[in-house]
Write a protein that holds these residues in place. Sequence first.
Motif, PDB file in Angstrom:
ATOM      1  N   ALA A   1     -50.022   5.078  42.869  1.00  0.00           N
ATOM      2  CA  ALA A   1     -49.075   4.488  41.917  1.00  0.00           C
ATOM      3  C   ALA A   1     -47.654   4.547  42.466  1.00  0.00           C
ATOM      4  CB  ALA A   1     -49.168   5.201  40.569  1.00  0.00           C
ATOM      5  N   GLN A   2     -47.274   5.665  43.067  1.00  0.00           N
ATOM      6  CA  GLN A   2     -45.929   5.779  43.624  1.00  0.00           C
ATOM      7  C   GLN A   2     -45.685   4.726  44.702  1.00  0.00           C
ATOM      8  OE1 GLN A   2     -45.823   9.919  44.815  1.00  0.00           O
ATOM      9  NE2 GLN A   2     -44.714  10.515  42.963  1.00  0.00           N
ATOM     10  N   GLY A   3     -46.655   4.534  45.568  1.00  0.00           N
ATOM     11  CA  GLY A   3     -46.521   3.518  46.610  1.00  0.00           C
ATOM     12  C   GLY A   3     -46.405   2.123  46.025  1.00  0.00           C
ATOM     13  N   GLN A   4     -47.211   1.831  45.027  1.00  0.00           N
ATOM     14  CA  GLN A   4     -47.158   0.514  44.392  1.00  0.00           C
ATOM     15  C   GLN A   4     -45.839   0.319  43.652  1.00  0.00           C
ATOM     16  OE1 GLN A   4     -50.730   0.629  42.019  1.00  0.00           O
ATOM     17  NE2 GLN A   4     -51.959  -0.327  43.622  1.00  0.00           N
ATOM     18  N   ILE A   5     -45.361   1.361  42.990  1.00  0.00           N
ATOM     19  CA  ILE A   5     -44.083   1.280  42.270  1.00  0.00           C
ATOM     20  C   ILE A   5     -42.947   1.014  43.254  1.00  0.00           C
ATOM     21  CG2 ILE A   5     -42.377   2.642  40.974  1.00  0.00           C
ATOM     22  CD1 ILE A   5     -44.864   4.041  39.637  1.00  0.00           C
TER      23      ILE A   5
ATOM     24  N   GLU B   1     -46.674  -6.948  34.900  1.00  0.00           N
ATOM     25  CA  GLU B   1     -47.078  -6.483  36.232  1.00  0.00           C
ATOM     26  C   GLU B   1     -46.753  -5.003  36.422  1.00  0.00           C
ATOM     27  OE1 GLU B   1     -44.906  -9.204  38.707  1.00  0.00           O
ATOM     28  OE2 GLU B   1     -46.360 -10.822  38.413  1.00  0.00           O
ATOM     29  N   PHE B   2     -45.560  -4.608  36.001  1.00  0.00           N
ATOM     30  CA  PHE B   2     -45.138  -3.226  36.183  1.00  0.00           C
ATOM     31  C   PHE B   2     -45.948  -2.273  35.316  1.00  0.00           C
ATOM     32  CE2 PHE B   2     -41.976   0.314  36.087  1.00  0.00           C
ATOM     33  CZ  PHE B   2     -41.940   0.544  37.449  1.00  0.00           C
ATOM     34  N   THR B   3     -46.223  -2.674  34.082  1.00  0.00           N
ATOM     35  CA  THR B   3     -47.039  -1.811  33.230  1.00  0.00           C
ATOM     36  C   THR B   3     -48.455  -1.701  33.790  1.00  0.00           C
ATOM     37  OG1 THR B   3     -47.541  -3.643  31.732  1.00  0.00           O
ATOM     38  CG2 THR B   3     -45.738  -2.182  31.110  1.00  0.00           C
ATOM     39  N   GLY B   4     -48.937  -2.745  34.459  1.00  0.00           N
ATOM     40  CA  GLY B   4     -50.248  -2.675  35.112  1.00  0.00           C
ATOM     41  C   GLY B   4     -50.272  -1.634  36.223  1.00  0.00           C
ATOM     42  N   ILE B   5     -49.166  -1.520  36.936  1.00  0.00           N
ATOM     43  CA  ILE B   5     -49.063  -0.501  37.992  1.00  0.00           C
ATOM     44  C   ILE B   5     -49.002   0.893  37.377  1.00  0.00           C
ATOM     45  CG2 ILE B   5     -47.575   0.395  39.829  1.00  0.00           C
ATOM     46  CD1 ILE B   5     -46.745  -2.549  40.367  1.00  0.00           C
ATOM     47  N   LEU B   6     -48.281   1.031  36.268  1.00  0.00           N
ATOM     48  CA  LEU B   6     -48.104   2.340  35.631  1.00  0.00           C
ATOM     49  C   LEU B   6     -49.320   2.797  34.825  1.00  0.00           C
ATOM     50  CD1 LEU B   6     -44.466   1.911  34.279  1.00  0.00           C
ATOM     51  CD2 LEU B   6     -45.176   3.228  36.269  1.00  0.00           C
TER      52      LEU B   6
END
Length: 131
Positions: free
Chosen positions: A52-56, A98-103
């Motif tokens: 998740a950190q990498g994707q964020i 998109e961001f909530t999908g990552i989180l």
Amino acid sequence: MKIAEAARTRRTLGICLGAITAGLASAVIAAPAAIAAPDCSQDNIDATVATAQGQIQGYLASHPAGQKMLMTAAMQPRAQASQTLQAYAQANPQEYQEFTGILAPLGTLQKQCGVQVIPPQYQWAFDQFVG
């Protein structure tokens, strides 16, 4: 007598078959729950957080306005930061989604495993942003 014995045998077989069927149905219903049991091992927690950190980081690097908004919100009092998050989400619904999908995996991990992976001082923002 033979008719009564035959009826009793059928009733007994019916009860046995009913119990077997109920047992199989319970096993089929319980199987997905057993398969879907969360992996709360430290290795899985660490891997999920790292992913998740990498994707964020990657997402924010490619969305500088979103990164600026988050940095701004982090410096604001909570009520103002809450408004900043809401305004950005309303103005940029696709980025928000998109961001909530990552989180989302981080929220799932916290709920299923009872661990705190979001720093406590940012949990309120996470809860508001992810929902």
